[in-house]
Design a protein around this motif. Structure first.
Motif, PDB file in Angstrom:
ATOM      1  N   ALA A 247       0.817  -1.219   0.000  1.00 30.85           N
ATOM      2  CA  ALA A 247       0.000   0.000   0.000  1.00 30.85           C
ATOM      3  C   ALA A 247       0.848   1.266   0.000  1.00 30.85           C
ATOM      4  N   HIS A 248       2.168   1.125  -0.051  1.00 28.76           N
ATOM      5  CA  HIS A 248       3.073   2.283   0.037  1.00 28.76           C
ATOM      6  C   HIS A 248       2.687   3.338  -1.003  1.00 28.76           C
ATOM      7  N   GLY A 249       2.488   4.556  -0.542  1.00 29.76           N
ATOM      8  CA  GLY A 249       2.092   5.642  -1.428  1.00 29.76           C
ATOM      9  C   GLY A 249       0.590   5.770  -1.571  1.00 29.76           C
ATOM     10  N   GLY A 250      -0.152   4.714  -1.172  1.00 25.89           N
ATOM     11  CA  GLY A 250      -1.602   4.701  -1.336  1.00 25.89           C
ATOM     12  C   GLY A 250      -2.343   4.592  -0.020  1.00 25.89           C
ATOM     13  N   THR A 251      -3.418   3.792  -0.033  1.00 26.63           N
ATOM     14  CA  THR A 251      -4.309   3.663   1.127  1.00 26.63           C
ATOM     15  C   THR A 251      -4.360   2.220   1.599  1.00 26.63           C
ATOM     16  N   LEU A 252      -4.261   2.025   2.914  1.00 25.08           N
ATOM     17  CA  LEU A 252      -4.412   0.698   3.506  1.00 25.08           C
ATOM     18  C   LEU A 252      -5.713   0.678   4.298  1.00 25.08           C
ATOM     19  N   PHE A 253      -6.610  -0.248   3.930  1.00 24.33           N
ATOM     20  CA  PHE A 253      -7.901  -0.378   4.606  1.00 24.33           C
ATOM     21  C   PHE A 253      -7.902  -1.631   5.461  1.00 24.33           C
ATOM     22  N   LEU A 254      -7.996  -1.461   6.771  1.00 25.45           N
ATOM     23  CA  LEU A 254      -8.021  -2.580   7.705  1.00 25.45           C
ATOM     24  C   LEU A 254      -9.453  -2.767   8.213  1.00 25.45           C
ATOM     25  N   ASP A 255     -10.129  -3.789   7.671  1.00 22.06           N
ATOM     26  CA  ASP A 255     -11.501  -4.073   8.075  1.00 22.06           C
ATOM     27  C   ASP A 255     -11.498  -4.979   9.302  1.00 22.06           C
ATOM     28  N   GLU A 256     -12.568  -4.930  10.076  1.00 23.85           N
ATOM     29  CA  GLU A 256     -12.699  -5.734  11.309  1.00 23.85           C
ATOM     30  C   GLU A 256     -11.545  -5.460  12.275  1.00 23.85           C
ATOM     31  N   ILE A 257     -11.205  -4.188  12.445  1.00 24.88           N
ATOM     32  CA  ILE A 257     -10.079  -3.803  13.313  1.00 24.88           C
ATOM     33  C   ILE A 257     -10.353  -4.171  14.773  1.00 24.88           C
TER      34      ILE A 257
END
Length: 458
Positions: A247-257
């Motif tokens: 995800a470097h440079g972009g967006t990281l989406f962590l679901d069910e955190i």
């Protein structure tokens, strides 16, 4: 190089050099073109695409300075900015070769060369070109998708006040790098919010990487998120980047955190604070530049008050909070969603379906939709598939008999965890232990229901 791969162009004014190169490379590459005349490079490149270009540094017009080689390098990169160029040079020109790399060449090959070393250099260059093309293709597809999506919140629809609040928050937050925590029941569209944030951000042309933390076991957490090096554990047969690096440079989406255990929360917090990851089995950390978006259907603040969640991690992940209202609280969105999904599935299954009658809309609006928009979408798709007429009636919509209400459910407290356990037990009994049917009635996937069964010890 054990398998034929790559298309090569070799340009050198020495025909013997080209003959030797062709003899050596032909068993290992798909296609090789040679030329003793560098002026033919533009025409050759116009007719063909090459993974690697082997270019002599010194031609007869300029046998010493290497300037002619630099000029042709510049011309090649004008024609194809992603070209991978390897200079062919003599031992005494190493200094010029280093200068060439700064000018845009990928590497250089020394004359006289060692066959194995030359093959290895060409093989690496081919892989580099393929990687560049893959990245270029991914970015192109991402831009194309963004162009096709003709509304700021594509597939994310609502006219209700609650949804308008969500849209306004996205507009305000999207262009920033603020960490966002999305709250809402299952099926409300938390990932759609995350994708809308990414699509309207300055990182829109970079990767959007989604991770379902609820589906990751404790043993896989570090490897999946942080990556690993070859030999770090039994099945680590090659170096592998984790989701943070991807995800470097972009967006990281962590679901069910909310599903993370306390030890894993600590590891995640360390990475977020240091802005770097260390692959499993490695010692050297790697810097990361990501925009973090998290989502959960759990009450993290209550979990923190019960010492089940780290307060400092909550502060880290929710600079801005977005709360999605359940579908039952926004009935005015039902007709809009119905029209949207009817259009999609009528086209998909090549059926002509008229607009829904007021009676059908009333039936859909009165249903509590425990699975929210996800359940609504599945119901509409199923109805379109089974339809035999352009006019859909109330009876065409087979809604679940399980209603989410307090009728028939007696609770000793208002604790959401206890209520959830009670409802799951009740629905399982009603379906005689059939997990698939129970999951459908609850508006969950089988995987999500299994996680809840494990959580409640059922």
């Amino acid at each position: 190089m054990t398998q034929k791969s790559g298309r090569i162009l070799a340009v050198d004014d020495n025909a013997d050099i080209l003959f030797a190169l062709k003899l050596l490379l032909k068993p290992h590459v798909e296609h090789i073109v040679t030329s003793t005349d560098p002026t033919k490079i533009p025409a050759i490149m116009a007719d063909d695409v090459f993974d690697v270009i082997l270019l002599d540094m010194n031609f007869t017009k300029d046998a010493i300075s290497g300037q002619e080689g630099f000029s042709w390098l510049e011309k090649i990169l004008e024609i194809d900015p992603s070209a991978v160029v390897l200079f062919i040079t003599a031992y005494g020109d190493v200094e010029k070769s280093v200068k060439a790399i700064k000018a845009g060449a990928t590497d250089f090959i020394l004359k006289p060369w060692q066959n194995e070393k030359l093959l290895a250099t060409v093989s690496s260059a081919i892989k580099l070109r393929q990687s560049r093309e893959e990245v270029k293709d991914l970015k192109s597809k991402q831009r194309e998708m963004n162009t096709i999506l003709d509304q700021p919140f594509a597939n994310f629809i609502g006219i209700s006040p609650g949804m308008q609040t969500v849209f306004n928050t996205i507009k305000k937050v999207a262009a920033t790098d603020a960490n966002v925590l999305i709250l809402g029941e299952n099926g409300t569209g938390k990932e759609l919010v995350a994708r809308a944030l990414h699509r309207n951000s300055l990182r829109r042309d970079e990767p959007f990487i989604s991770v379902d933390l609820g589906a990751l076991s404790e043993s896989l957490f570090e490897s999946e998120l942080f990556g690993h090096v070859k030999g770090a554990f039994t099945d680590a047969k090659a170096d592998r980047p984790g989701r943070f690096e991807m995800a470097h440079g972009g967006t990281l989406f962590l679901d069910e955190i909310g599903n993370l255990s306390l030890p894993l929360q600590a590891k995640l917090l360390t990475v977020l604070e240091r802005r770097e990851v260390t692959r499993v089995g490695a010692n050297k950390p790697r810097p990361i530049d990501i925009r973090l978006i998290c989502a959960t259907n759990m009450n993290l603040k209550q979990m923190a008050s019960e010492d089940n969640y780290r307060q400092d991690l909550i502060y880290r992940i929710n600079t801005v909070e977005v709360e999605l209202p359940p579908l039952r609280e926004r009935p005015e969105d039902i007709p809009v969603l119905a029209e949207h999904f009817l259009k999609i599935y009528s086209q998909k299954y090549k059926k002509k379906i008229n607009r829904l009658s007021a009676k059908v809309i009333k039936k859909l609006t009165s249903y509590p939709w425990p699975g929210n928009v996800r359940e609504f979408q599945h119901i509409v798709e199923r109805t379109v598939i089974m339809s035999e007429s352009a006019n859909l009636e109330e009876s065409d919509f087979q809604l679940s008999s399980v209603q989410v209400s307090t009728e028939g459910f007696e609770f000793d407290s208002y604790n959401l965890e206890e209520i959830e356990r009670h409802i799951i037990e009740k629905v399982l009994r009603m379906n005689r232990g059939n997990v698939s049917k129970a999951a459908a009635d609850l508006g969950l996937t089988r995987t999500s229901l299994y996680r809840r069964l494990e959580k409640h010890g059922l």
